[in-house]
Design a protein around this motif. Structure first.
Motif, PDB file in Angstrom:
ATOM      1  N   PRO A  13       0.815  -1.217   0.000  1.00 21.63           N
ATOM      2  CA  PRO A  13       0.000   0.000   0.000  1.00 21.63           C
ATOM      3  C   PRO A  13       0.847   1.265   0.000  1.00 21.63           C
ATOM      4  CG  PRO A  13      -0.955  -1.603   1.480  1.00 21.63           C
ATOM      5  CD  PRO A  13       0.375  -2.168   1.032  1.00 21.63           C
ATOM      6  N   GLY A  14       0.468   2.192  -0.855  1.00 22.90           N
ATOM      7  CA  GLY A  14       1.183   3.456  -0.959  1.00 22.90           C
ATOM      8  C   GLY A  14       2.123   3.534  -2.140  1.00 22.90           C
ATOM      9  N   THR A  15       2.510   2.377  -2.692  1.00 23.74           N
ATOM     10  CA  THR A  15       3.389   2.391  -3.854  1.00 23.74           C
ATOM     11  C   THR A  15       2.594   2.738  -5.099  1.00 23.74           C
ATOM     12  OG1 THR A  15       3.046   0.030  -4.279  1.00 23.74           O
ATOM     13  CG2 THR A  15       4.876   0.632  -2.817  1.00 23.74           C
ATOM     14  N   ALA A  16       3.302   3.117  -6.153  1.00 22.07           N
ATOM     15  CA  ALA A  16       2.630   3.443  -7.414  1.00 22.07           C
ATOM     16  C   ALA A  16       1.850   2.242  -7.937  1.00 22.07           C
ATOM     17  CB  ALA A  16       3.660   3.907  -8.446  1.00 22.07           C
ATOM     18  N   ALA A  17       2.434   1.045  -7.795  1.00 22.76           N
ATOM     19  CA  ALA A  17       1.750  -0.165  -8.260  1.00 22.76           C
ATOM     20  C   ALA A  17       0.442  -0.380  -7.511  1.00 22.76           C
ATOM     21  CB  ALA A  17       2.666  -1.370  -8.093  1.00 22.76           C
TER      22      ALA A  17
END
Length: 244
Positions: A13-17
């Motif tokens: 959670p929080g990553t671009a992916a």
């Protein structure tokens, strides 16, 4: 009930992916129509403000809403996702437009002060910002704002992005550094004077000599000095770009 575990393939959670996957996935079934993601985030913010980050658990949020944890999982899979979404929404205040007649430096200072005051009113949010990627929709709106501000001032895109990020990092860091401290409290200032004066004058001569003045320096003064220094540095970068 324990939180559902995240599979090895699922992005953090929080990553671009993670943001891309969340935007592309079909709407999750919601059996309880009265429970919405906005309602969950509202309850989470209230819990964060009242009891702090340690109390922000799926169990406590469910209790505050009068629902089961399973109901929450139809909107967010775990606490990590909840925190990511909560932080992104809290950051939206930084995108509030400044006065139209302000130049780039006045706009940057206005937004920095606004964001700092918001974080000071919600210290639980500030405590959760460590290492949080700023890639959600509100965060990207803030990034767009910062890019427009510094590119418009004369910086190339890469440098404009770094300048905007440096300003945001400074604001967040200034709040972090003073969490739990109240330097306006007369007793705290008196204790600081006593502490500085009690040092070994041979080892810490400046602390002893300037104890009275140092005890009076508050977080507002520190912030304004740092903000002025950053803006002065940005002006130098812009002037250099004009003559490059």
């Amino acid at each position: 009930m324990d939180e559902p575990s995240r599979t090895a393939e699922a992005p953090r959670p929080g990553t671009a992916a993670w943001w891309l996957a969340r935007e592309s996935e079909p709407a999750r079934q919601r059996r309880r129509r009265s429970l919405t993601l906005e309602g969950i985030l509202d309850a989470s913010m209230a819990l964060l403000d009242d009891r702090g980050a340690a109390a922000l658990t799926m169990r406590n949020v469910a209790e505050a809403l009068g629902c089961t944890q399973a109901s929450l999982y139809r909107h967010v899979r775990n606490r990590e996702e909840l925190v990511t979404l909560l932080i992104d929404r809290a950051i939206s205040v930084a995108s509030t437009p400044p006065p139209e007649d302000a130049d780039w430096a006045e706009q940057a200072a206005w937004s920095a002060r606004l964001f700092r005051e918001h974080l000071r009113r919600h210290p639980g949010v500030a405590s959760l910002l460590r290492g949080t990627e700023r890639l959600g929709p509100n965060s990207l709106a803030g990034m767009q704002y910062g890019l427009a501000l510094f590119i418009g001032a004369g910086l190339r895109p890469g440098l404009a992005s770094a300048a905007a990020s440096a300003l945001a990092t400074f604001v967040i860091g200034s709040v972090h550094f003073n969490l739990g401290l109240d330097r306006q409290d007369p007793e705290e200032r008196r204790h600081r004077r006593e502490l500085f004066r009690s040092r070994d004058a041979a080892a810490c001569p400046l602390l002893v000599q300037h104890a009275e003045v140092l005890a009076e320096v508050g977080s507002d003064e520190e912030f304004e000095v740092g903000l002025t220094a950053l803006l002065t540095g940005f002006r130098a970068l812009i002037e250099h770009a004009d003559h490059a």
